[in-house]
Motif scaffolding. Structure first.
Motif, PDB file in Angstrom:
ATOM      1  N   ARG A  62      71.263  18.158  -0.073  1.00  0.00           N
ATOM      2  CA  ARG A  62      73.593  17.091   0.316  1.00  0.00           C
ATOM      3  C   ARG A  62      74.758  18.125  -0.047  1.00  0.00           C
ATOM      4  NH1 ARG A  62      71.066  12.212  -0.265  1.00  0.00           N
ATOM      5  NH2 ARG A  62      69.364  11.825  -1.707  1.00  0.00           N
ATOM      6  N   GLY A  88      75.803  21.370   4.105  1.00  0.00           N
ATOM      7  CA  GLY A  88      76.816  21.479   4.973  1.00  0.00           C
ATOM      8  C   GLY A  88      76.154  20.291   6.369  1.00  0.00           C
ATOM      9  N   PRO A  96      74.221  17.387   8.438  1.00  0.00           N
ATOM     10  CA  PRO A  96      73.455  15.769   8.176  1.00  0.00           C
ATOM     11  C   PRO A  96      72.336  15.858   7.667  1.00  0.00           C
ATOM     12  CG  PRO A  96      74.690  16.441  10.614  1.00  0.00           C
ATOM     13  CD  PRO A  96      74.401  17.871   9.723  1.00  0.00           C
ATOM     14  N   ILE A 146      76.192  25.114  11.039  1.00  0.00           N
ATOM     15  CA  ILE A 146      76.527  24.296  10.738  1.00  0.00           C
ATOM     16  C   ILE A 146      77.700  23.684  11.144  1.00  0.00           C
ATOM     17  CG2 ILE A 146      78.253  22.787   8.713  1.00  0.00           C
ATOM     18  CD1 ILE A 146      76.421  24.749   7.119  1.00  0.00           C
ATOM     19  N   LYS A 180      77.714  20.053  14.190  1.00  0.00           N
ATOM     20  CA  LYS A 180      78.753  19.382  14.066  1.00  0.00           C
ATOM     21  C   LYS A 180      78.344  18.389  12.711  1.00  0.00           C
ATOM     22  CE  LYS A 180      80.307  18.231  18.478  1.00  0.00           C
ATOM     23  NZ  LYS A 180      81.097  19.482  18.586  1.00  0.00           N
ATOM     24  N   GLY A 181      78.246  19.520  11.624  1.00  0.00           N
ATOM     25  CA  GLY A 181      78.697  19.385  10.058  1.00  0.00           C
ATOM     26  C   GLY A 181      79.801  19.341   9.635  1.00  0.00           C
ATOM     27  N   SER A 182      80.116  19.597   8.447  1.00  0.00           N
ATOM     28  CA  SER A 182      80.697  19.116   7.905  1.00  0.00           C
ATOM     29  C   SER A 182      81.600  20.631   8.106  1.00  0.00           C
ATOM     30  CB  SER A 182      80.453  19.128   5.971  1.00  0.00           C
ATOM     31  OG  SER A 182      81.655  19.304   4.975  1.00  0.00           O
ATOM     32  N   THR A 183      82.206  20.901   8.164  1.00  0.00           N
ATOM     33  CA  THR A 183      83.462  21.755   8.582  1.00  0.00           C
ATOM     34  C   THR A 183      83.864  21.717   7.076  1.00  0.00           C
ATOM     35  OG1 THR A 183      84.150  20.902  11.086  1.00  0.00           O
ATOM     36  CG2 THR A 183      85.814  22.906   9.763  1.00  0.00           C
ATOM     37  N   LYS A 184      84.599  21.272   6.409  1.00  0.00           N
ATOM     38  CA  LYS A 184      84.746  22.196   4.683  1.00  0.00           C
ATOM     39  C   LYS A 184      83.434  23.379   4.497  1.00  0.00           C
ATOM     40  CE  LYS A 184      86.236  19.923   0.488  1.00  0.00           C
ATOM     41  NZ  LYS A 184      85.990  18.848  -0.032  1.00  0.00           N
ATOM     42  N   ALA A 185      82.535  22.421   4.473  1.00  0.00           N
ATOM     43  CA  ALA A 185      81.234  23.525   3.869  1.00  0.00           C
ATOM     44  C   ALA A 185      80.989  24.715   5.036  1.00  0.00           C
ATOM     45  CB  ALA A 185      80.020  22.063   3.861  1.00  0.00           C
TER      46      ALA A 185
END
Length: 124
Positions: A32, A35, A37, A93, A97-102
């Motif tokens: 989870r 980063g 989906p 990641i 297009k996963g979490s840019t922040k992660a």
């Protein structure tokens, strides 16, 4: 002179081993925060996630082994090579297009710390 970068290298190694253990023991929980989906359900998903745990534990153990039986320069070289794991995770990641922040905040910062630490160890 090398005590600070060696301490950081040890901390990085222990942290990635802890993350790897989490992937082995609770793969869905660990995934989870990575980063990407979250994978769709299926009985084999936890086993695929555990592969990352094995990789992470091995990466940390290699650094610790090098710290025990080699020079700081060689630890730096291995740490620099292992930076490609963090950069690869970040790239995957971002491409998915996963979490840019992660991707940037966790994997990118980890790669930057690894490069800085490796550089200090290699250059002495």
């Amino acid at each position: 002179m090398h005590w600070m970068p060696l301490a950081i290298a040890a901390l990085l190694a222990l942290a990635i081993i802890a993350i790897g253990l989490l992937y082995l023991l609770a793969p869905l929980t660990a995934a989870r925060g990575f980063g990407l989906p979250f994978p769709e359900g299926g009985p084999t998903i936890p086993w695929w996630l555990r592969l990352k745990g094995v990789r992470d534990i091995t990466s940390g153990l290699v650094v610790l082994a090098m710290m025990m039986w080699s020079t700081p320069r060689e630890v730096g070289i291995v740490l620099l090579v292992e930076t490609f794991i963090a950069l690869g995770d970040m790239s995957v990641i971002l491409a998915a297009k996963g979490s840019t922040k992660a991707a940037l905040g966790m994997h990118g910062v980890t790669a930057a710390v690894m490069v800085a630490t490796a550089t200090l160890l290699i250059l002495g």
